[in-house]
Design a protein around this motif. Structure first.
Motif, PDB file in Angstrom:
ATOM      1  N   HIS A 142       0.856  -1.198   0.000  1.00  0.00           N
ATOM      2  CA  HIS A 142       0.000   0.000   0.000  1.00  0.00           C
ATOM      3  C   HIS A 142       0.885   1.237   0.000  1.00  0.00           C
ATOM      4  CE1 HIS A 142       1.000  -0.523   4.217  1.00  0.00           C
ATOM      5  NE2 HIS A 142       0.488   0.666   4.515  1.00  0.00           N
ATOM      6  N   HIS A 166       1.517   3.803   2.088  1.00  0.00           N
ATOM      7  CA  HIS A 166       2.080   4.529   3.232  1.00  0.00           C
ATOM      8  C   HIS A 166       3.603   4.627   3.106  1.00  0.00           C
ATOM      9  CE1 HIS A 166      -1.729   3.879   5.887  1.00  0.00           C
ATOM     10  NE2 HIS A 166      -1.781   4.990   5.179  1.00  0.00           N
ATOM     11  N   HIS A 175       6.349   2.108   3.793  1.00  0.00           N
ATOM     12  CA  HIS A 175       6.455   0.919   2.937  1.00  0.00           C
ATOM     13  C   HIS A 175       7.017   1.230   1.549  1.00  0.00           C
ATOM     14  CE1 HIS A 175       4.024  -1.752   5.634  1.00  0.00           C
ATOM     15  NE2 HIS A 175       3.779  -0.555   6.128  1.00  0.00           N
ATOM     16  N   HIS A 221      -7.032  -1.996   4.864  1.00  0.00           N
ATOM     17  CA  HIS A 221      -6.219  -1.042   5.609  1.00  0.00           C
ATOM     18  C   HIS A 221      -6.873   0.331   5.451  1.00  0.00           C
ATOM     19  CE1 HIS A 221      -2.768   0.174   7.780  1.00  0.00           C
ATOM     20  NE2 HIS A 221      -2.058   0.671   6.796  1.00  0.00           N
ATOM     21  N   ASP A 225       0.134  -4.272   5.617  1.00  0.00           N
ATOM     22  CA  ASP A 225      -0.613  -3.701   6.743  1.00  0.00           C
ATOM     23  C   ASP A 225      -2.082  -4.021   6.530  1.00  0.00           C
ATOM     24  OD1 ASP A 225       1.752  -2.626   7.539  1.00  0.00           O
ATOM     25  OD2 ASP A 225       1.089  -0.532   7.530  1.00  0.00           O
ATOM     26  N   HIS A 246      -5.081  -2.263  11.792  1.00  0.00           N
ATOM     27  CA  HIS A 246      -3.918  -3.134  11.977  1.00  0.00           C
ATOM     28  C   HIS A 246      -4.324  -4.393  12.735  1.00  0.00           C
ATOM     29  CE1 HIS A 246      -0.666  -0.745  10.406  1.00  0.00           C
ATOM     30  NE2 HIS A 246      -1.086   0.323  11.044  1.00  0.00           N
TER      31      HIS A 246
HETATM   32 ZN    ZN Z   1       0.013   1.382   6.569  1.00  0.00          ZN
END
Ligand code: ZN
Ligand code: ZN
Length: 305
Positions: A62, A64, A67, A141, A193, A231
């Motif tokens: 994803h 974020h 990552h 997520h 995540d 999460h």
């Molecule tokens: Zn995340």
């Protein structure tokens, strides 16, 4: 008084889970990159530590920053070091913004860095090595997210032809009939995540031999925080461990605030000694080092027998 030295961070975690090495860095909110060298893949890219450059595939879970922060560096360094190829798989909605981000680097660096992005939607597959496929599995997520499963395709003789003599099989094949079936064997699953969801309990995750899973919250009082941030909590991990047949489960995305020993202890109390035999924490450096030394010793004992 002398000032203190800066903290040393960015140590690469390492676990040998035969036949795979699991190596990388994963601290929730800071960076996550998990590499399986034998499968040519990084799951996420984190800040692209040196070790991550070697794998020709990146599978982004994803968008974020913890990552994907190192993605432009990954492509740029691979080009700089004359490493051929390099491709990044991502959830389809990320394709266009990632393209724009990577193009934006050209005038900044004043050079054209080649890159390859491959959007992969839920249940779609792409071959990453001969007979080895990467499959996307939708996760839940705060933003669109993929989990991934690496699947081996193995050709087997069709069930109904098991007792047919060779000569007849040859004849069938020559007449154009497909005498094989393809077995799909899930090898490694990666959650990225995610909140608890049905796909984590689906066949791909349940049948994988190795599962790499996030578990961000361990305190009993943090269940609500896990839900808000989408999460996994230790409680979820308990449920998942019962469903997953994996010999080994590697926990990632643990918090920097809680010491890894404490998280492990909380996990042991909640899950029990037996379950913990197959649970490992990627960032539990001291314990993983001891475990590896034991593996080396066992291997050398076996070879002198
Ligand atoms: Zn995340
Ligand atoms: Zn994260």
């Amino acid at each position: 008084m002398l000032p203190r030295r800066p903290p040393h961070g960015g140590r690469v975690g390492f676990l040998y889970c035969p036949p795979w090495r699991v190596q990388g860095i994963s601290v929730g909110g800071e960076q996550t990159v998990v590499q399986i060298p034998e499968l040519d893949i990084n799951f996420d890219i984190g800040m692209c530590p040196r070790v991550a450059l070697a794998a020709p595939w990146v599978a982004l879970s994803h968008g974020h920053m913890d990552h994907i922060g190192g993605l432009p560096y990954y492509f740029s360094q691979r080009t700089f070091q004359k490493m051929p190829g390099g491709a990044c798989v991502c959830p389809p909605v990320m394709l266009e913004p990632l393209e724009r981000m990577l193009h934006a680097w050209s005038p900044v660096e004043n050079q054209q860095t080649p890159f390859k992005l491959v959007p992969l939607g839920h249940q779609e597959m792409i071959e990453i090595k001969p007979s080895i496929y990467l499959k996307a599995v939708e996760m839940t997520h705060t933003v669109p997210a993929n989990g991934y499963v690496v699947i081996e395709h193995r050709s087997k003789l069709r069930e109904d032809l098991q007792d047919v003599p060779q000569a007849k099989l040859k004849q069938l094949r020559e007449s154009g009939e497909d005498i094989t079936r393809t077995l799909q064997i899930p090898l490694v699953a990666y959650s990225g995540d995610t909140d608890m969801n049905q796909n984590l309990l689906g066949e791909d995750f349940c049948k994988s031999k190795l599962v790499i899973t996030e578990c961000t919250f361990f305190d009993e009082g943090h269940r609500q925080r896990a839900r808000i941030g989408n999460h996994l909590h230790l409680n979820d991990l308990g449920e998942l461990l019962e469903a997953w047949e994996a010999e080994t489960v590697v926990v990632i995305h643990t918090s920097r605030r809680t010491r890894i020993e404490q998280s492990r202890e909380q996990a042991r109390e909640f899950l029990g000694e037996k379950a913990m035999e197959r649970v490992h924490f990627l960032m539990d450096h001291r314990r993983n080092k001891t475990r590896y030394e034991q593996q080396v010793e066992d291997a050398s004992l076996a070879s002198t027998k």
